[in-house]
Scaffold this motif. Structure first.
Motif, PDB file in Angstrom:
ATOM      1  N   ASP A   1     -40.401  12.048  12.115  1.00  0.00           N
ATOM      2  CA  ASP A   1     -39.805  11.264  11.020  1.00  0.00           C
ATOM      3  C   ASP A   1     -40.022  11.954   9.678  1.00  0.00           C
ATOM      4  O   ASP A   1     -39.128  11.994   8.824  1.00  0.00           O
ATOM      5  CB  ASP A   1     -40.395   9.840  10.982  1.00  0.00           C
ATOM      6  N   LYS A   2     -41.229  12.517   9.497  1.00  0.00           N
ATOM      7  CA  LYS A   2     -41.534  13.236   8.243  1.00  0.00           C
ATOM      8  C   LYS A   2     -40.597  14.435   8.083  1.00  0.00           C
ATOM      9  O   LYS A   2     -40.051  14.683   7.013  1.00  0.00           O
ATOM     10  CB  LYS A   2     -42.985  13.745   8.270  1.00  0.00           C
ATOM     11  N   ILE A   3     -40.439  15.182   9.195  1.00  0.00           N
ATOM     12  CA  ILE A   3     -39.584  16.384   9.158  1.00  0.00           C
ATOM     13  C   ILE A   3     -38.135  15.987   8.861  1.00  0.00           C
ATOM     14  O   ILE A   3     -37.455  16.620   8.051  1.00  0.00           O
ATOM     15  CB  ILE A   3     -39.670  17.153  10.507  1.00  0.00           C
ATOM     16  N   LEU A   4     -37.654  14.923   9.525  1.00  0.00           N
ATOM     17  CA  LEU A   4     -36.269  14.484   9.308  1.00  0.00           C
ATOM     18  C   LEU A   4     -36.059  14.042   7.856  1.00  0.00           C
ATOM     19  O   LEU A   4     -35.009  14.282   7.280  1.00  0.00           O
ATOM     20  CB  LEU A   4     -35.884  13.363  10.291  1.00  0.00           C
ATOM     21  N   ALA A   5     -37.088  13.431   7.274  1.00  0.00           N
ATOM     22  CA  ALA A   5     -37.005  13.025   5.857  1.00  0.00           C
ATOM     23  C   ALA A   5     -36.923  14.264   4.959  1.00  0.00           C
ATOM     24  O   ALA A   5     -36.126  14.321   4.010  1.00  0.00           O
ATOM     25  CB  ALA A   5     -38.213  12.165   5.486  1.00  0.00           C
ATOM     26  N   GLN A   6     -37.728  15.294   5.286  1.00  0.00           N
ATOM     27  CA  GLN A   6     -37.678  16.559   4.523  1.00  0.00           C
ATOM     28  C   GLN A   6     -36.297  17.193   4.636  1.00  0.00           C
ATOM     29  O   GLN A   6     -35.729  17.688   3.664  1.00  0.00           O
ATOM     30  CB  GLN A   6     -38.694  17.564   5.095  1.00  0.00           C
ATOM     31  N   MET A   7     -35.748  17.165   5.876  1.00  0.00           N
ATOM     32  CA  MET A   7     -34.427  17.760   6.096  1.00  0.00           C
ATOM     33  C   MET A   7     -33.369  16.996   5.315  1.00  0.00           C
ATOM     34  O   MET A   7     -32.448  17.576   4.755  1.00  0.00           O
ATOM     35  CB  MET A   7     -34.107  17.796   7.600  1.00  0.00           C
ATOM     36  N   ASP A   8     -33.532  15.682   5.273  1.00  0.00           N
ATOM     37  CA  ASP A   8     -32.598  14.837   4.534  1.00  0.00           C
ATOM     38  C   ASP A   8     -32.577  15.216   3.053  1.00  0.00           C
ATOM     39  O   ASP A   8     -31.513  15.349   2.438  1.00  0.00           O
ATOM     40  CB  ASP A   8     -33.040  13.373   4.702  1.00  0.00           C
ATOM     41  N   THR A   9     -33.766  15.425   2.497  1.00  0.00           N
ATOM     42  CA  THR A   9     -33.897  15.838   1.096  1.00  0.00           C
ATOM     43  C   THR A   9     -33.200  17.195   0.899  1.00  0.00           C
ATOM     44  O   THR A   9     -32.493  17.415  -0.088  1.00  0.00           O
ATOM     45  CB  THR A   9     -35.389  15.960   0.713  1.00  0.00           C
ATOM     46  N   TRP A  10     -33.398  18.110   1.872  1.00  0.00           N
ATOM     47  CA  TRP A  10     -32.773  19.443   1.784  1.00  0.00           C
ATOM     48  C   TRP A  10     -31.236  19.287   1.776  1.00  0.00           C
ATOM     49  O   TRP A  10     -30.561  19.913   0.955  1.00  0.00           O
ATOM     50  CB  TRP A  10     -33.220  20.322   2.953  1.00  0.00           C
ATOM     51  N   PHE A  11     -30.710  18.459   2.664  1.00  0.00           N
ATOM     52  CA  PHE A  11     -29.246  18.278   2.730  1.00  0.00           C
ATOM     53  C   PHE A  11     -28.713  17.712   1.408  1.00  0.00           C
ATOM     54  O   PHE A  11     -27.669  18.138   0.929  1.00  0.00           O
ATOM     55  CB  PHE A  11     -28.849  17.354   3.895  1.00  0.00           C
ATOM     56  N   GLN A  12     -29.432  16.773   0.834  1.00  0.00           N
ATOM     57  CA  GLN A  12     -28.976  16.183  -0.441  1.00  0.00           C
ATOM     58  C   GLN A  12     -28.970  17.242  -1.546  1.00  0.00           C
ATOM     59  O   GLN A  12     -28.063  17.271  -2.372  1.00  0.00           O
ATOM     60  CB  GLN A  12     -29.894  15.006  -0.827  1.00  0.00           C
TER      61      GLN A  12
END
Length: 327
Positions: free
Chosen positions: A312-323
């Motif tokens: 979940d932490k990694i997916l949140a980081q990836m989400d920030t990267w995509f934004q």
């Protein structure tokens, strides 16, 4: 005890394949393709079967109604029987992409591809497992193409796509020969690692070896870049040691000239037998007019995929990267 839908389908595929294997004197995998085709067509297509065998099969097929099962249940059951067949007839290049990796590739394709519909190529489609996993996890209109040289594998891919009702165009050919397809918006591939035996064909590639056989995985990367539209995305499952070989310098140069590196996701080592067989997901974008590199590449070392909190932490980081990079 309740039998899961995947187990129900596995039993049907397996038992009907065993009946056909014996009656047709063919391999288990060939019989599996035959039984899948029967199920899809809703009739028994093998005219040479005895009346008794045809009746037995008909009874088995009538007990299963495919429309009750989800695509993922069909795919998983079919994948399990293929794995059973491959264990009996071991071919080292035909390792199947683990489900969790396929789902991750599906997630990445979904996030990177901003258009509502696109064309997708898998130049090493095998039995279609990675391709159908990705298609099952994308909520967009996708027209997909698969290329595979092995006759039995492509037949299994054809049945796999049909049973899940995915319209896939399949080509039975050497993927490194010219591909007669329109350019695609995205490519996915679990790269076949090894040497390519056809030196004459390899000589058409920039990434050919100066001495001896060329690496097939390098040529697959070049062929995929050629097949993509400018700005197209490429998602490769690569050996983690891809850039450690004696031909790595040429590969580096090719990637730098033709693409922008969008990301590298290192898969957890615990997924693989040993460190040397570890893999990563490598994401490239083909250069083209107006195509900008990302502000920074997405570099991730994934935890165990079963560790929900860390994932979940990694997916949140990836989400920030995509934004920040794709917004």
């Amino acid at each position: 005890m309740m039998i899961s839908p995947v187990e129900q389908l596995f039993t049907l595929f397996n038992e009907s394949a065993l009946i056909l294997q014996e009656e047709l004197s063919c391999s288990y995998l060939e019989a599996l393709a035959e039984t899948g085709e029967n199920l899809f067509q809703g009739s028994i297509l093998q005219e040479e079967l005895s009346e008794l065998t045809a009746k037995r099969l008909k009874k088995q097929y009538e007990e299963i109604h495919l429309e009750k099962y989800s695509n993922e249940e069909i795919r998983k059951a079919y994948q399990l029987v293929i794995l059973k067949g491959m264990k009996e007839n071991v071919q080292p290049n035909h390792q199947m992409t683990p489900d969790s990796v396929g789902m991750l590739v599906g997630y990445l394709v979904e996030r990177f591809m901003n258009q509502p519909s696109f064309r997708l190529l898998d130049p090493a489609v095998g039995t279609g497992n990675l391709l159908t996993t990705v298609l099952n996890h994308i909520h967009k209109e996708v027209s997909s193409i698969g290329v595979e040289i092995d006759d039995i594998l492509i037949k299994l891919a054809y049945v796999n796509a049909n049973l899940q009702e995915h319209p896939v165009q399949l080509f039975n050919q050497d993927s490194l020969e010219p591909l007669f397809i329109e350019p695609v918006d995205a490519v996915i591939a679990d790269l076949p690692v090894g040497f390519y035996p056809n030196d004459v064909r390899a000589s058409d590639y920039q990434l050919k070896a100066s001495v001896g056989h060329s690496y097939s995985h390098h040529l697959f990367i070049e062929q995929s870049v050629r097949a993509a539209v400018p700005g197209g995305y490429l998602f490769f499952i690569i050996p983690s040691g891809l850039f450690e070989s004696e031909q790595a310098a040429e590969l580096h140069e090719f990637i730098r000239d033709k693409t922008f590196v969008q990301g590298l996701l290192q898969l957890p080592e615990s997924m693989f037998k040993n460190k040397s067989s570890a893999k990563s997901i490598f994401i490239l974008q083909k250069k083209g007019e107006g195509i900008q590199p990302p502000k920074q590449a997405l570099l991730v070392k994934l935890p165990k995929l079963s560790n929900a909190v860390e994932m979940d932490k990694i997916l949140a980081q990836m989400d920030t990267w995509f934004q920040g990079n794709k917004g």
